[in-house]
Design an enzyme around this catalytic site. Sequence first.
Site, mmCIF file in Angstrom:
data_model
loop_
_atom_site.group_PDB
_atom_site.id
_atom_site.type_symbol
_atom_site.label_atom_id
_atom_site.label_comp_id
_atom_site.label_asym_id
_atom_site.label_seq_id
_atom_site.Cartn_x
_atom_site.Cartn_y
_atom_site.Cartn_z
ATOM 1 N N ASP A 1 -9.936 -31.700 21.653
ATOM 2 C CA ASP A 1 -9.436 -31.450 22.997
ATOM 3 C C ASP A 1 -8.129 -32.223 23.135
ATOM 4 O O ASP A 1 -8.136 -33.458 23.156
ATOM 5 C CB ASP A 1 -10.461 -31.918 24.036
ATOM 6 N N SER B 1 8.561 -21.160 23.440
ATOM 7 C CA SER B 1 8.569 -19.811 23.997
ATOM 8 C C SER B 1 10.003 -19.466 24.369
ATOM 9 O O SER B 1 10.823 -20.359 24.613
ATOM 10 C CB SER B 1 7.681 -19.748 25.250
ATOM 11 N N TYR C 1 4.547 -22.520 33.584
ATOM 12 C CA TYR C 1 4.481 -22.337 32.139
ATOM 13 C C TYR C 1 5.866 -22.517 31.527
ATOM 14 O O TYR C 1 6.022 -23.206 30.505
ATOM 15 C CB TYR C 1 3.930 -20.949 31.822
ATOM 16 N N LYS D 1 7.394 -25.335 28.646
ATOM 17 C CA LYS D 1 8.110 -24.967 27.419
ATOM 18 C C LYS D 1 9.522 -25.557 27.408
ATOM 19 O O LYS D 1 10.038 -25.899 26.337
ATOM 20 C CB LYS D 1 8.142 -23.442 27.266
#
Length: 268
Positions: free
Chosen positions: A51, A131, A144, A148
């Site tokens: 994790d 990304s 998100y 990135k």
Amino acid sequence: MEIKIALVTGASSGIGEATATQLAEAGYKVYGTSRSIKPGKTRPFDMIALDVTSDVSVREAIDTVLRKEGRIDLLVNNAGFGVAPAGAEESSIEQAQAIFDTNFFGVVRMTRAVLPHMRSRGSGRIIHMGSVLGFLPMPYGALYAATKHAIEGYSESLDHELRTWGIRSVVVEPAYTKTPFDANLLQADAMLEDYRDVRVAVTKRVSEVMESAEGPAVVARTVLEAAQAASPKLRYTAGGLAGRLRLLRRFAPTSVIDAGLRKDLRLS
């Protein structure tokens, strides 16, 4: 010739599984990780529980690989999750913190845990899954995209710091990729009626684009290229669309990119 040891986070499916498989087929001894290990699936690499939001779990996973193999030559920081298209204010502070805890601080935890070992050996490579949203932010994907962007900055700074010890830090930047990741996006936890129509429209458009998206194999091949390069670049785009978007971001006027993005997402 020594077999190189690789550790790939988030390897139970999608890009992570494809990357771990590609590395194994290229001759690496690969350890993939997942928060929970489901028995019964045959893979060409070993799986261990991890994790990335837990300091203890990260240390235990690194120690497990070092105990078995004596070294880690390659770390691929792939674990992460996204939120379905939604306005930035439709995610609570708690949800924003959770996204960063996995997508960014998970990268930091893994990197810090493996670096003492790599520095002592005077070699190593760390590849972070970025990304295109790390250089070309998408409306209704702000959190998100922010994680990135953070990875892009972290990796480049890190690379300059680590070259002294023969270690390189690299970012791989995919565009839309057809994986289970996209079918299991977290829903925003503070939705507002004001955003409903545009949220639905953007979600529909993203689904349309995903129908023709490249699969995770193209990203896995790019990771392998970055892992094996004698003199790696700071960033590698993965796939045709990602490459085109990088060129667009570099050479096109901001106004053209802005207008094209809004037109593509049907924003008024």
